[in-house]
Design a protein around this motif. Sequence first.
Motif, PDB file in Angstrom:
ATOM      1  N   GLY A  25       0.652  -1.203   0.010  1.00  0.00           N
ATOM      2  CA  GLY A  25      -0.012  -0.143  -0.052  1.00  0.00           C
ATOM      3  C   GLY A  25       0.604   1.258  -0.167  1.00  0.00           C
ATOM      4  N   THR A  26       2.252   1.318  -0.322  1.00  0.00           N
ATOM      5  CA  THR A  26       2.966   2.126  -0.344  1.00  0.00           C
ATOM      6  C   THR A  26       2.618   3.176  -1.607  1.00  0.00           C
ATOM      7  OG1 THR A  26       4.741   0.996   0.813  1.00  0.00           O
ATOM      8  CG2 THR A  26       5.242   3.113  -0.006  1.00  0.00           C
ATOM      9  N   ASN A  28       0.457   4.379  -5.043  1.00  0.00           N
ATOM     10  CA  ASN A  28      -0.568   4.739  -5.637  1.00  0.00           C
ATOM     11  C   ASN A  28      -0.272   4.936  -7.317  1.00  0.00           C
ATOM     12  OD1 ASN A  28      -2.246   4.484  -3.704  1.00  0.00           O
ATOM     13  ND2 ASN A  28      -2.149   6.617  -3.446  1.00  0.00           N
ATOM     14  N   LYS A 103       7.412   7.448  15.066  1.00  0.00           N
ATOM     15  CA  LYS A 103       6.119   6.960  15.414  1.00  0.00           C
ATOM     16  C   LYS A 103       6.082   6.948  17.001  1.00  0.00           C
ATOM     17  CE  LYS A 103       5.432   4.841  11.221  1.00  0.00           C
ATOM     18  NZ  LYS A 103       4.064   4.773  10.581  1.00  0.00           N
ATOM     19  N   VAL A 515       7.772  15.756   7.603  1.00  0.00           N
ATOM     20  CA  VAL A 515       8.920  14.827   6.995  1.00  0.00           C
ATOM     21  C   VAL A 515       8.673  13.520   7.383  1.00  0.00           C
ATOM     22  CG1 VAL A 515      11.224  14.419   7.187  1.00  0.00           C
ATOM     23  CG2 VAL A 515      10.759  16.733   6.965  1.00  0.00           C
ATOM     24  N   TYR A 516       8.251  13.186   8.681  1.00  0.00           N
ATOM     25  CA  TYR A 516       7.950  12.035   9.085  1.00  0.00           C
ATOM     26  C   TYR A 516       6.267  11.893   9.162  1.00  0.00           C
ATOM     27  CZ  TYR A 516      12.975  11.128   9.847  1.00  0.00           C
ATOM     28  OH  TYR A 516      14.070  11.053   9.869  1.00  0.00           O
ATOM     29  N   PRO A 517       5.737  11.145   8.208  1.00  0.00           N
ATOM     30  CA  PRO A 517       4.163  11.541   8.356  1.00  0.00           C
ATOM     31  C   PRO A 517       3.454  10.935   9.702  1.00  0.00           C
ATOM     32  CG  PRO A 517       4.896  10.505   6.107  1.00  0.00           C
ATOM     33  CD  PRO A 517       6.077  10.479   7.170  1.00  0.00           C
ATOM     34  N   ASP A 518       4.026  10.068  10.319  1.00  0.00           N
ATOM     35  CA  ASP A 518       3.401   9.909  11.499  1.00  0.00           C
ATOM     36  C   ASP A 518       3.872  10.762  12.813  1.00  0.00           C
ATOM     37  OD1 ASP A 518       1.088   8.450  12.020  1.00  0.00           O
ATOM     38  OD2 ASP A 518       2.267   6.656  12.599  1.00  0.00           O
TER      39      ASP A 518
ATOM     40  N   GLU B 116      -0.432   9.223   0.221  1.00  0.00           N
ATOM     41  CA  GLU B 116      -0.366  10.110   1.394  1.00  0.00           C
ATOM     42  C   GLU B 116      -0.233   9.421   2.676  1.00  0.00           C
ATOM     43  OE1 GLU B 116      -3.428  12.850   1.129  1.00  0.00           O
ATOM     44  OE2 GLU B 116      -2.619  13.782  -0.781  1.00  0.00           O
ATOM     45  N   SER B 118       1.014   6.458   3.483  1.00  0.00           N
ATOM     46  CA  SER B 118       2.091   5.541   3.212  1.00  0.00           C
ATOM     47  C   SER B 118       3.094   5.430   4.350  1.00  0.00           C
ATOM     48  CB  SER B 118       3.197   5.789   2.017  1.00  0.00           C
ATOM     49  OG  SER B 118       3.843   6.826   2.115  1.00  0.00           O
ATOM     50  N   GLY B 119       3.282   6.683   4.964  1.00  0.00           N
ATOM     51  CA  GLY B 119       4.070   6.940   6.217  1.00  0.00           C
ATOM     52  C   GLY B 119       5.593   6.706   6.255  1.00  0.00           C
ATOM     53  N   GLU B 120       5.982   6.772   5.054  1.00  0.00           N
ATOM     54  CA  GLU B 120       7.234   6.712   4.701  1.00  0.00           C
ATOM     55  C   GLU B 120       8.065   7.551   3.698  1.00  0.00           C
ATOM     56  OE1 GLU B 120      10.220   6.119   5.751  1.00  0.00           O
ATOM     57  OE2 GLU B 120       9.322   4.631   6.922  1.00  0.00           O
ATOM     58  N   LEU B 121       9.275   7.498   3.872  1.00  0.00           N
ATOM     59  CA  LEU B 121      10.042   8.611   2.945  1.00  0.00           C
ATOM     60  C   LEU B 121      10.407   7.911   1.663  1.00  0.00           C
ATOM     61  CD1 LEU B 121      12.577  10.292   5.254  1.00  0.00           C
ATOM     62  CD2 LEU B 121      10.242  10.950   4.576  1.00  0.00           C
TER      63      LEU B 121
END
Lengths: 748, 193
Positions: A25-26, A28, A103, A515-518, B116, B118-121
């Motif tokens: 799921g990384t 699209n 995280k 930068v780190y989405p979580d 969006e 994905s939570g990763e670089l």
Amino acid sequence: MKRRNFLKGVLYGTGATMAIVGGFGTFNKLDSLKAEAIGENLETTVFSSCEMCRNQCPIAVKVKDGKVVKIDGHPKDAAFGGVICARGNAGPSLLYDPQRIKKPMIRTGERGEGKFKEVSWDEAYTYISDKLYNVKDQYGGEAIALASRKGPHDWFFRSIGKALGSPNVFSHEATCPMTRSVALDTTFGNEAIAADYANTKYLISIGRNWFEGIHVAQTRAVSKALSNGAKLVVLDPRFSITASKGEWLPIKGTTDLAFVMAMANIMIQENLYDQNFISQYSEGFEKWAEEVKDKTPEWAEKETGISKDKIIQITREFAAAKPQAILDFGWRTAYTPNDYQLRRAILIVNMMIGNLEVPGGYYRTKPANFLRDFPDQVAYAKGLGNIKQPSFPMSAKGRIDGTGVKGTAGQIIPAYDGAVGKIVESILTEEPYPIRAWLVHRFNPYISLTESPRAVEAFKKLDLLVTCDVYMTDTAYFSDVVLPECTYLERYEPIFDMSGLTPKYVIRQPAVPLVYPDTKPYWQIYKELGEKMGIGDYFEFKDMEDFITQQLRPTGITIDKMKEIGVWTPPGMNAFYVRANDAKASLDNVLSNHSKKIEIFSSDVEEATKQGVPKYVSHPQPEEGKFRFVQGKVAVHTNAGTANVPILNELMPTNTLWMNPVSCTKLGLKDGDEIAISSGTYEHKGKLKMTEGIRPDTVFCYHGFGRISPELKRAFGKGINGNHLIPNEIGEVGNTVTSTTFVTVRKA
Amino acid sequence: MDKSMIAELYLSFAAVFHRPNQDVSDHIEELVDLWAEVIPEIDEAVQKLKAFCSKFPPGEQRLNALWEHYIPLFEAGAVEASPYASVYSGEKGLILGKEAFNVKQFYANCGYVMGEKSGELPDHIAVELEFCALLARNGQAESLMEFQKKHLTPFLKRILPRIKNSNRPVYSEIATILEVRQLNLQKEGDFVG
């Protein structure tokens, strides 16, 4: 061939990890137009504010191809002049540091073992919520303590504790300049007094170090004064960078009050003080005169080690420059248990030259609500709005530090700040009652509080320790839950009021997406935690842009305008000093106490500590073979905050113990030796720096090193943590005490 | 080796280098079987992985055991082997360097964008491996070869020795296996397997 249903399922998007294009799921699918857009070269400047220390300097962030490439000072903020300090410059290396926390994490091993698992935010919130309610049910809301570095996050962070009925909400101020705050409160009735360094002609520092403990606007102002010919005198056992810019007086540690009282004595004896100012604006001067009548320069020479002639000379020069002279009130951790009396004495000597509300002296900051009382200034008074919250429940018990208790020193401890070092003591001794849960936001008690080993002991006794930070700090390493905050370059924050001689509002806004989405901004973390805990009513705003819009509504300034300009000051307004043009102008609006007088004798202090005017207490001096241990700030680091930031770590990865050559010779030590420093109770290894820049009876190290979290890879195990050696003594007004510890030093 | 097998192989490595999750944790045996089947001379590493699987049967304990090593190895604080290619490509050890933008552009050129959530670089080792799996699955052999050559192989050369030398259970063995796989590919001169 064996069946590989799991992998096939993932690959083609039919398994448990169902995804749009298969895999985890990384990815699209992308249309071709967007593919071209990714490659576009875009350069922008975002106006925001720094957070490499707590000063919130306005900045201009250069963003290229979606990446922060440079940070400058805000070019249109005159006080900052388009510059920032080394720490501010290092912001991008924090933003893009692979060692940041990414995280939420929950501890899986023993406390301090460093074993964690990553969890979803929801799991983290649920865990914290359950534990907090368990503590509340079993011990009461007061068993929950909160501590943070003071800042805009307080409104959100503190709401969690207050909503649970805890009175034990603390700032870091007791480890910083809280004794000054107490002095200001008890002398003027408010803390909002600042110094007009830029226009002063004579400046005396008592350990204040503008060129290493940097506040850009203040450092620039002092530089400007020096460029204009101002004289600088620095009393410090150590030859600091600031001392190098003026006349260094290597005073015996903890005797500063003797110097200040002798100044008062000389000014009275020689009639050098402003009698008109004192009689119009102050009360209790005669008690002060009585207190200092025997504090002669001869007496002070014996106490301080500074010759009487020098004390007299400095005092005469200071008085001659009146009112454009400043005996600095300091901005640092307290030296002694009764440090607040040193700060009060400093303020009193300043008032003796009538340097309040004039250029080059002290002034009340001028936020909008202050200007409303001045008809010729009211047009500039555009105050921020408040965001409504329901009232918080009453706490069942008083605070653990006795703040607010009449007839005790707690009476004059600022309720907003408290004695943060008391948290450790209450955890360990359960006096006056136990603390069982501790929430920590951008604060690292292990490094910031004295007696670090005792802090670790306390961590181990807690039912819950939660840390919200950008790094796995030493305290985070011992925590049950670690919450990853995004950096200041990735978030909005409430508009903050940075008023000085005019009102000033500053915005913090994201320069780049997360930068780190979580990771999350603090306001979102505490809002979501509050909602999970069923106390969402205290967070009635949609998001931070909504919050800011509510704040700005009464001002008529739009959020879009603030985003565009970054910093707002009332157009056309000049620096406003109440007494600039009228030496007898009323200070009723400046003084917030009931008496409307500068309280040289303070009945509150008398009631609280039986010392309505400052009294001299002689603190012990080190005997032969021992050294007074002192600490200080360095220009490229911020206390406990930046030791692991890549570029700053590269600039200064470790510290050393400064020792005078005379002492080195006696001990058979030489520059660069590996040494062991002992306080009797604790010992710390380090490296020696031999230098003439320190008194022979004193040793010194920069603060913020000696980290024990292996997750702070760059800083781990490097240098001396001074607070490892200093006992967790709580001063008279709740302050940390940093300069009364004696140590021995030997070759390791 | 057919494209599906190549894709599964890339995906298997992506699976373990992504943050641990229960699904992958519970299926490590399947990944080990795949590696043992198609990659020669990895017996020692395979035995160690099987021993790990025996010691920690599928379930929460196994997942926690993975976290115990994943976090210091890749994630928080110490980061013994930073999982981001940019860290190794000359920008003072920081993330989101030029390499991150280069691989992101490569993904876009191949018709992919990171979600969006994905939570990763973009230059995370697991992301690059997963991308390779998608290219292999879709038969984009030329792109796969180019990506391997320009991005993945130089990155793996830097990171795999670090993971191996960390001696952390599971990850050290998997790095060994992936390194063998890479060496074999180079020997064969066939970057797509």
